[in-house]
Write a protein that holds these residues in place. Sequence first.
Motif, short mmCIF file in Angstrom:
data_model
loop_
_atom_site.label_atom_id
_atom_site.label_comp_id
_atom_site.label_asym_id
_atom_site.label_seq_id
_atom_site.Cartn_x
_atom_site.Cartn_y
_atom_site.Cartn_z
N ASP A 1 -28.62 24.99 27.27
CA ASP A 1 -28.55 25.02 25.81
C ASP A 1 -28.00 23.70 25.25
N ALA A 2 -26.96 23.17 25.88
CA ALA A 2 -26.35 21.92 25.41
C ALA A 2 -27.31 20.75 25.57
N TYR A 3 -28.01 20.71 26.68
CA TYR A 3 -28.99 19.65 26.91
C TYR A 3 -30.13 19.73 25.90
N GLN A 4 -30.60 20.95 25.64
CA GLN A 4 -31.68 21.11 24.66
C GLN A 4 -31.21 20.69 23.27
N ASP A 5 -29.98 21.07 22.92
CA ASP A 5 -29.41 20.66 21.62
C ASP A 5 -29.32 19.14 21.52
N ALA A 6 -28.93 18.50 22.62
CA ALA A 6 -28.83 17.04 22.63
C ALA A 6 -30.20 16.40 22.38
N LEU A 7 -31.22 16.95 23.03
CA LEU A 7 -32.58 16.42 22.82
C LEU A 7 -33.06 16.68 21.40
N ASP A 8 -32.76 17.85 20.87
CA ASP A 8 -33.20 18.22 19.53
C ASP A 8 -32.45 17.47 18.42
N SER A 9 -31.29 16.92 18.75
CA SER A 9 -30.44 16.28 17.73
C SER A 9 -31.08 15.03 17.14
N GLY A 10 -31.93 14.36 17.92
CA GLY A 10 -32.51 13.10 17.46
C GLY A 10 -31.54 11.94 17.58
N ASP A 11 -30.39 12.16 18.22
CA ASP A 11 -29.37 11.12 18.33
C ASP A 11 -29.47 10.30 19.61
N LEU A 12 -30.46 10.58 20.43
CA LEU A 12 -30.61 9.84 21.69
C LEU A 12 -31.69 8.77 21.55
N CYS A 13 -31.42 7.62 22.16
CA CYS A 13 -32.44 6.57 22.21
C CYS A 13 -33.53 7.02 23.20
N PRO A 14 -34.69 6.38 23.19
CA PRO A 14 -35.80 6.83 24.06
C PRO A 14 -35.44 6.89 25.55
N GLU A 15 -34.75 5.87 26.06
CA GLU A 15 -34.39 5.89 27.49
C GLU A 15 -33.45 7.04 27.80
N SER A 16 -32.47 7.25 26.94
CA SER A 16 -31.52 8.36 27.14
C SER A 16 -32.25 9.70 27.07
N SER A 17 -33.18 9.82 26.14
CA SER A 17 -33.95 11.06 26.02
C SER A 17 -34.72 11.36 27.30
N ARG A 18 -35.31 10.34 27.90
CA ARG A 18 -36.06 10.53 29.15
C ARG A 18 -35.14 11.04 30.27
N VAL A 19 -33.97 10.42 30.40
CA VAL A 19 -33.02 10.82 31.45
C VAL A 19 -32.53 12.25 31.19
N VAL A 20 -32.17 12.54 29.95
CA VAL A 20 -31.66 13.86 29.59
C VAL A 20 -32.73 14.93 29.80
N LEU A 21 -33.97 14.63 29.46
CA LEU A 21 -35.07 15.58 29.67
C LEU A 21 -35.27 15.85 31.16
N ASP A 22 -35.20 14.81 31.97
CA ASP A 22 -35.33 15.00 33.42
C ASP A 22 -34.18 15.86 33.95
N GLN A 23 -32.98 15.61 33.47
CA GLN A 23 -31.83 16.42 33.90
C GLN A 23 -31.97 17.86 33.43
N LEU A 24 -32.51 18.06 32.24
CA LEU A 24 -32.73 19.41 31.73
C LEU A 24 -33.69 20.17 32.65
N HIS A 25 -34.74 19.50 33.10
CA HIS A 25 -35.68 20.15 34.03
C HIS A 25 -34.97 20.55 35.34
N GLN A 26 -34.07 19.71 35.82
CA GLN A 26 -33.31 20.03 37.03
C GLN A 26 -32.41 21.24 36.80
N LEU A 27 -31.77 21.28 35.63
CA LEU A 27 -30.90 22.42 35.31
C LEU A 27 -31.70 23.72 35.25
N LYS A 28 -32.85 23.66 34.63
CA LYS A 28 -33.69 24.87 34.53
C LYS A 28 -34.14 25.33 35.90
#
Length: 150
Positions: free
Chosen positions: A109-136
């Motif tokens: 939930d926290a990772y999804q909120d971070a992605l949805d916030s729009g506060d991440l730069c593109p590189e950070s979004s890619r890393v966070v999305l990859d980590q979200l997939h690992q968490l799931k």
Amino acid sequence: MNNQKTLSVLNDLLNITNDRIQGFSKVEDKVWEQYPLLRADYDTMVSQSHTMKNQLTNLITERGGTPDQSGSAAGAIHRAWIDVKNSFSADKADTTIGNVVYGESAAIDAYQDALDSGDLCPESSRVVLDQLHQLKASHDKFENLEDLKN
């Protein structure tokens, strides 16, 4: 894109990852007898958590921030609650695994909120999305307990 907002979100995720690592230390040797097939997945999750921590730390440092290496207050409270709950539970393995699933759900939930916030730069979004997939993926492995028993 506000760099301070990016750094704040990344540090929040770093705190969650630190909570995850600390939480996994509470699982050590509490479930292996009942769930022997879980050991390899658990070891993978611990390793992934350390990799995730390093990735987040690098992103923060690259953006001129200082990584917050602590955990969150909510994580500390959750771990204390787990200790109390486990002390009263007849089936400590199921309770412990249930807490892992709960913690993974909160992290997702926290990772999804971070992605949805729009506060991440593109590189950070890619890393966070990859980590979200690992968490799931790790959440899904632990969710169906009956499949993991002897």
